[in-house]
Structures are given as C-alpha cells and as structure tokens.
Scaffold this motif. Structure first.
Motif, PDB file in Angstrom:
ATOM      1  N   ARG A  97      -5.809  -2.092   8.331  1.00  0.00           N
ATOM      2  CA  ARG A  97      -6.077  -1.574   6.998  1.00  0.00           C
ATOM      3  C   ARG A  97      -5.952  -2.727   6.010  1.00  0.00           C
ATOM      4  O   ARG A  97      -5.296  -3.734   6.298  1.00  0.00           O
ATOM      5  N   SER A  98      -6.552  -2.541   4.862  1.00  0.00           N
ATOM      6  CA  SER A  98      -6.291  -3.465   3.765  1.00  0.00           C
ATOM      7  C   SER A  98      -4.833  -3.342   3.342  1.00  0.00           C
ATOM      8  O   SER A  98      -4.238  -2.257   3.405  1.00  0.00           O
ATOM      9  N   SER A  99      -4.245  -4.447   2.938  1.00  0.00           N
ATOM     10  CA  SER A  99      -2.868  -4.417   2.441  1.00  0.00           C
ATOM     11  C   SER A  99      -2.773  -3.889   1.014  1.00  0.00           C
ATOM     12  O   SER A  99      -1.664  -3.729   0.490  1.00  0.00           O
ATOM     13  N   ASP A 100      -3.908  -3.625   0.387  1.00  0.00           N
ATOM     14  CA  ASP A 100      -3.932  -3.066  -0.963  1.00  0.00           C
ATOM     15  C   ASP A 100      -3.498  -1.602  -0.910  1.00  0.00           C
ATOM     16  O   ASP A 100      -4.189  -0.765  -0.315  1.00  0.00           O
ATOM     17  N   PRO A 101      -2.360  -1.232  -1.500  1.00  0.00           N
ATOM     18  CA  PRO A 101      -1.888   0.158  -1.412  1.00  0.00           C
ATOM     19  C   PRO A 101      -2.802   1.150  -2.122  1.00  0.00           C
ATOM     20  O   PRO A 101      -2.766   2.346  -1.823  1.00  0.00           O
ATOM     21  N   VAL A 102      -3.633   0.673  -3.030  1.00  0.00           N
ATOM     22  CA  VAL A 102      -4.535   1.567  -3.756  1.00  0.00           C
ATOM     23  C   VAL A 102      -5.766   1.918  -2.925  1.00  0.00           C
ATOM     24  O   VAL A 102      -6.328   3.007  -3.056  1.00  0.00           O
ATOM     25  N   ASP A 103      -6.182   1.021  -2.041  1.00  0.00           N
ATOM     26  CA  ASP A 103      -7.433   1.207  -1.300  1.00  0.00           C
ATOM     27  C   ASP A 103      -7.285   0.722   0.145  1.00  0.00           C
ATOM     28  O   ASP A 103      -7.983  -0.197   0.573  1.00  0.00           O
ATOM     29  N   PRO A 104      -6.385   1.329   0.903  1.00  0.00           N
ATOM     30  CA  PRO A 104      -6.095   0.822   2.259  1.00  0.00           C
ATOM     31  C   PRO A 104      -7.008   1.424   3.322  1.00  0.00           C
ATOM     32  O   PRO A 104      -6.561   2.044   4.281  1.00  0.00           O
ATOM     33  N   LYS A 105      -8.305   1.250   3.168  1.00  0.00           N
ATOM     34  CA  LYS A 105      -9.252   1.873   4.089  1.00  0.00           C
ATOM     35  C   LYS A 105      -9.003   1.411   5.531  1.00  0.00           C
ATOM     36  O   LYS A 105      -8.888   0.207   5.793  1.00  0.00           O
ATOM     37  N   PRO A 106      -8.943   2.331   6.488  1.00  0.00           N
ATOM     38  CA  PRO A 106      -8.809   1.934   7.893  1.00  0.00           C
ATOM     39  C   PRO A 106     -10.105   1.321   8.396  1.00  0.00           C
ATOM     40  O   PRO A 106     -11.199   1.836   8.113  1.00  0.00           O
ATOM     41  N   GLY A 107     -10.006   0.219   9.127  1.00  0.00           N
ATOM     42  CA  GLY A 107     -11.201  -0.454   9.609  1.00  0.00           C
ATOM     43  C   GLY A 107     -10.940  -1.209  10.892  1.00  0.00           C
ATOM     44  O   GLY A 107      -9.936  -1.007  11.573  1.00  0.00           O
ATOM     45  N   VAL A 108     -11.871  -2.088  11.202  1.00  0.00           N
ATOM     46  CA  VAL A 108     -11.846  -2.872  12.440  1.00  0.00           C
ATOM     47  C   VAL A 108     -11.666  -4.344  12.103  1.00  0.00           C
ATOM     48  O   VAL A 108     -12.265  -4.842  11.138  1.00  0.00           O
ATOM     49  N   TYR A 109     -10.847  -5.015  12.900  1.00  0.00           N
ATOM     50  CA  TYR A 109     -10.737  -6.476  12.822  1.00  0.00           C
ATOM     51  C   TYR A 109     -11.177  -7.046  14.158  1.00  0.00           C
ATOM     52  O   TYR A 109     -10.675  -6.650  15.217  1.00  0.00           O
ATOM     53  N   PHE A 110     -12.120  -7.979  14.123  1.00  0.00           N
ATOM     54  CA  PHE A 110     -12.673  -8.564  15.342  1.00  0.00           C
ATOM     55  C   PHE A 110     -12.007  -9.905  15.645  1.00  0.00           C
ATOM     56  O   PHE A 110     -12.019 -10.811  14.814  1.00  0.00           O
ATOM     57  N   THR A 261     -17.854  -7.638   0.913  1.00  0.00           N
ATOM     58  CA  THR A 261     -17.426  -7.875  -0.473  1.00  0.00           C
ATOM     59  C   THR A 261     -16.009  -8.418  -0.469  1.00  0.00           C
ATOM     60  O   THR A 261     -15.180  -8.038   0.372  1.00  0.00           O
ATOM     61  N   ASN A 262     -15.733  -9.296  -1.408  1.00  0.00           N
ATOM     62  CA  ASN A 262     -14.414  -9.902  -1.557  1.00  0.00           C
ATOM     63  C   ASN A 262     -13.495  -8.877  -2.213  1.00  0.00           C
ATOM     64  O   ASN A 262     -13.721  -8.458  -3.334  1.00  0.00           O
ATOM     65  N   ILE A 263     -12.427  -8.467  -1.506  1.00  0.00           N
ATOM     66  CA  ILE A 263     -11.496  -7.482  -2.060  1.00  0.00           C
ATOM     67  C   ILE A 263     -10.148  -8.108  -2.392  1.00  0.00           C
ATOM     68  O   ILE A 263      -9.195  -7.393  -2.701  1.00  0.00           O
ATOM     69  N   GLY A 264     -10.072  -9.455  -2.308  1.00  0.00           N
ATOM     70  CA  GLY A 264      -8.823 -10.096  -2.716  1.00  0.00           C
ATOM     71  C   GLY A 264      -8.416 -11.200  -1.783  1.00  0.00           C
ATOM     72  O   GLY A 264      -8.992 -11.397  -0.746  1.00  0.00           O
TER      73      GLY A 264
END
Length: 264
Positions: A97-110, A261-264
């Motif tokens: 997940r993103s470490s952003d607590p506001v937008d921690p969308k679950p995803g995949v890391y390759f 997109t750059n999220i941080g």
C-alpha cells in the motif's frame, strides 16, 4: 462482439472509482498462472522500498510467481502490431500500500518483470519505471487426453533471462486449469491476492509512483503446476518456502492502463 475497452463499462467490483484522466494503453493477458507462497513479514519487509507499506493477509506477506503471455498490447487509438504487441511475460510480485494514510490504495509491487520483447522492455522501464528484463521465452500448448476424452489444455512455459548485467533467472514448467471458471469472493485470500487495481514503482530519486489499471473481475480457475526449474524469486533474493504454492489459472483478461503518477 466485445472489445478490450468495453471493460471500462463494468466498474461495480472496483475498490475505488476509475481515474478521471484518460487511459493510455490496452493489453490482453492470456494463459496466466498465479503461483503464490506465504512469506514471513520480516523477510518481505526487508525487500520492499521503505517508501511503501507491506500489505498482509492474516499475518502473512505473499509472493506471486506469475507466467503468462501478452496480446494486443497497444497505445490508445492505435492498431496492434504482430511483432510488437504479443509476447510472453513473467513477473515476481508482492502486495503493498502507499504509506500515505489519506490514500493507502492496495496495489502490486514488482520485484521483476521478464519479457520476450526488447522494445516492450525498454518502453516499460522508461515510462513506467518498472524493473523489466529481457529474456528468451517460449509458451506452447498441448491438449490432455484421458480415456479417449480430451481434457483442458496444458501450458508448457520456459523463460531464461538474457538481460545484460542482471541476475540470472530461469523458469521451466507446465501448468493449466483443473476446474470451472469462478469469481473470487470478497474477504477471501484469493480475492485479496488477485483483485488489485494499481501498481507502485519507485523513481530514481526515491519518488513513489502509482499506475492505475482496470479490468473485469478475474475469471479464475483452480490449477495445477509441475515446475522443474524456478529461480525467478531467488534472483530477487526471495526464498520460497518448501511448500506447495496456492495455484490459480486465468485464460483471458482484457486490461486498460493509465500512466503512472508521482504521489510523493
């Protein structure tokens, strides 16, 4: 007849709305095997970038070993090119997940993505910041036969990494479906593993990028796999447990892709 882009009309299963920006690419994924193993959290946490948060299911991290083939890969508004739009691919993945607590969308890391097309490798490394590697790959089909009755097809898959200065990695195996198509139910492990609608990558200066994707719910089938060589995970310093993997097969899935997109 439906097309790849028809998938954008089916969105009720998504965990968040479609992006408002235009998608840029379509792909079809075929003859795909999900082979998943549980991995201790501490071991997996040490391997992912610190900018991301490891996602777990009932206390375990998971790694996926995923051979398949791509077809009809093309930018939006363009036609497929046979020598460029179809090729085998193989990825090693975990779940974050993103470490952003506001937008921690679950995803995949390759950890790695091997492909049998050097142009696709170059494009993906440049525009999606993904760890793609050139490989010599083959995928062949055969039909089973039992008591004179043909059974579902078998996929014979080989991959050997050829990318310059990259860790050696190889896979040889046969796999295929063993049952009917079904849809994973929410809150189950197989749903958690497969129904993911974004990927994360890390820029050269440590920036976190996210890329959205969209597709219909996975048409999963129970599967078997006879794997004779598999050093793909080890090439990314992942030690697979000495246990049978959790296996799923998918024959065909159409996908649309957004730019990262750059999220941080």
């Amino acid at each position: 007849m439906s097309t790849q882009t028809d998938v954008t009309k089916l969105t009720d299963h998504r965990p968040w709305p479609l992006p408002t920006s235009p998608w840029i690419m379509v792909q079809s994924w075929l003859d795909l095997l999900f082979a998943h193993w549980p991995i201790p959290v501490d071991a997996m946490q040490a391997l992912i970038p610190p900018q991301l948060t490891l996602d777990t299911f009932e206390g375990n991290a998971w790694v996926g070993v995923v051979p398949f083939r791509m077809k009809d890969v093309r930018p939006r508004g363009m036609q497929s090119v046979p020598w460029l739009s179809a090729f085998p691919e193989f990825n090693i993945r975990t779940y974050v997940r993103s470490s952003d607590p506001v937008d921690p969308k679950p995803g995949v890391y390759f950890f790695s993505l091997d492909a049998g097309n050097p142009v696709a490798v170059s494009v993906a490394r440049t525009f999606f910041l993904l760890p793609y590697f050139n490989a010599k790959m083959s995928l062949e089909h055969s039909m089973g036969k039992s008591s004179g009755v043909y059974q579902p097809e078998h996929i014979h898959y080989k991959s050997r990494r050829t990318h310059r200065n990259a860790p050696a990695a190889e896979f040889v195996g046969t796999y295929g479906p063993t049952g009917a198509i079904y849809r994973a139910q929410p809150n189950t492990l197989e749903h958690w593993l497969t129904e993911r609608y974004c990927l994360y990558s890390i820029g050269r200066k440590g920036q976190v990028y996210r890329g959205d994707i969209h597709h219909a719910p996975w048409p999963l089938q129970p599967a078997y796999a006879n794997i004779s060589i598999n050093t793909m995970a080890a090439a990314s310093k992942i030690e697979l447990p000495n246990a049978e993997p959790l296996l799923h097969f998918a024959k065909h899935l159409d996908v649309v892709v957004w730019p990262i997109t750059n999220i941080g």
